[in-house]
Write an enzyme that holds these catalytic residues in place. Structure first.
Site, PDB file in Angstrom:
ATOM      1  N   LYS A   1       0.860   0.907   0.263  1.00 51.18           N
ATOM      2  CA  LYS A   1       1.642   0.213  -0.859  1.00 51.18           C
ATOM      3  C   LYS A   1       2.687   0.925  -2.036  1.00 51.18           C
ATOM      4  CE  LYS A   1       3.930  -4.196  -2.648  1.00 51.18           C
ATOM      5  NZ  LYS A   1       2.804  -5.514  -3.321  1.00 51.18           N
TER       6      LYS A   1
ATOM      7  N   TYR B   1      -2.520   0.903  -3.137  1.00 51.30           N
ATOM      8  CA  TYR B   1      -1.291  -0.662  -3.639  1.00 51.30           C
ATOM      9  C   TYR B   1      -1.567   0.049  -5.314  1.00 51.30           C
ATOM     10  CZ  TYR B   1       2.223  -4.074  -5.947  1.00 51.30           C
ATOM     11  OH  TYR B   1       3.228  -4.290  -5.766  1.00 51.30           O
TER      12      TYR B   1
END
Length: 297
Positions: free
Chosen positions: A166, A137
């Site tokens: 992400k 992330y």
């Protein structure tokens, strides 16, 4: 499961609380059922939208168990399990795995601003400790530092279970580099609802979405329309949703989306400090948009 299943519409799931701020397990189960009925591909509990900084380890495990129990084998459960201490991040990831997570979302180390090699070693330790997919992330706006595309691609090449990123840097050049040079097993997801349409058109694999809490079927449809090449319909749907995308961040996430879900009758409007309820002027604006979209009457 294969790494290729890290794609499509993933919801950054809110954590519902009761008035005493304990976890509302009944509401949590209802939310999972809502996503089962709406075509959501991946459930992500215990992330930023789930107020993970305010959850203790036991609460995180309980949430993951409930979400997995309710989802069964119908929706992938990829739990948030990251922090800026590598040893603790490994521990959180292993505990999430034990609680039933089928993949983990691990936020880039924040505050201590590691070097690119520090980022690499952080995720290396996590990947080597796990037998399930790891989603990196990258969110510089919250962490204070960016994981370079070169570092992400190096990790993806070196570890088969580093399955996705992400990417929430808003850096189009970095996104294009990731999409162009990634290995076959590696998925690139956007973390920005406002970028779903252009991101998918560039060859992205999906989104980890805040708005999917409110409009999961529409987020799934938007992704599908772009994948099918139906850009005129995708643009129309995106234009319909774009104000909601913006209003979900009129105050700190997840405050607006939890307020919206409370109006929709799905959860109580309860937060854990230091988050507070929205200002009344912002509530009015968001409520009007929910009415316009037909989400409330």
């Amino acid at each position: 499961m294969s790494n290729t299943s890290i794609s499509g519409s993933a919801v950054a799931l809110v954590t519902p609380f009761r008035q005493d701020t304990s976890i509302d397990t009944d509401a949590l189960r209802r939310l999972v059922q809502f996503h089962l009925a709406s075509g959501t591909d991946i459930l992500i509990p215990c992330g930023t939208t789930g107020e993970s900084p305010t959850l203790c380890q036991e609460e995180q495990a309980a949430i993951i168990r409930i979400v997995k129990e309710e989802a069964g084998n119908h929706i992938l459960v990829a739990a948030g399990a990251g922090t800026n201490d590598t040893r603790k991040a490994v521990e959180l990831a292993l505990n999430a795995r034990k609680a039933g997570a089928e993949a983990i979302l691990s936020v880039a180390p924040y505050y201590n601003k590691p070097s690119q090699e520090g980022f690499y070693q952080h995720y290396r330790h996590i990947a080597e400790a796990l037998d399930i997919p790891v989603i990196i992330y990258n969110v510089p706006g919250r962490t204070g530092s960016n994981i370079a595309a070169e570092t992400i691609l190096r990790l993806a090449s070196d570890f088969q279970n580093i399955a996705a990123v992400k990417e929430a840097s808003d850096n189009i050049g970095q996104i294009m580099e990731l999409l162009a040079d990634r290995p076959d097993h590696f998925s690139v997801l956007t973390g920005e609802d406002t970028l779903i349409l252009p991101f998918m058109a560039m060859g992205g694999d999906g989104v980890i979405s805040v708005a999917a809490n409110q409009v999961p079927a529409e987020i799934k449809q938007l992704i599908t329309l772009v994948q099918e090449g139906n850009l005129p319909e995708a643009r129309r749907l995106n234009n319909r949703l774009r104000k909601l995308f913006r209003l979900n961040f009129i105050e700190s996430n997840p405050v607006p989306v939890k307020y919206a879900l409370s109006l929709m009758g799905m959860i109580e409007e309860v937060y854990r400090l230091p988050l507070l309820a929205m200002e009344e002027k912002h509530k009015k604006i968001l409520k009007q948009e929910l009415e316009t979209l037909g989400l409330i009457s």
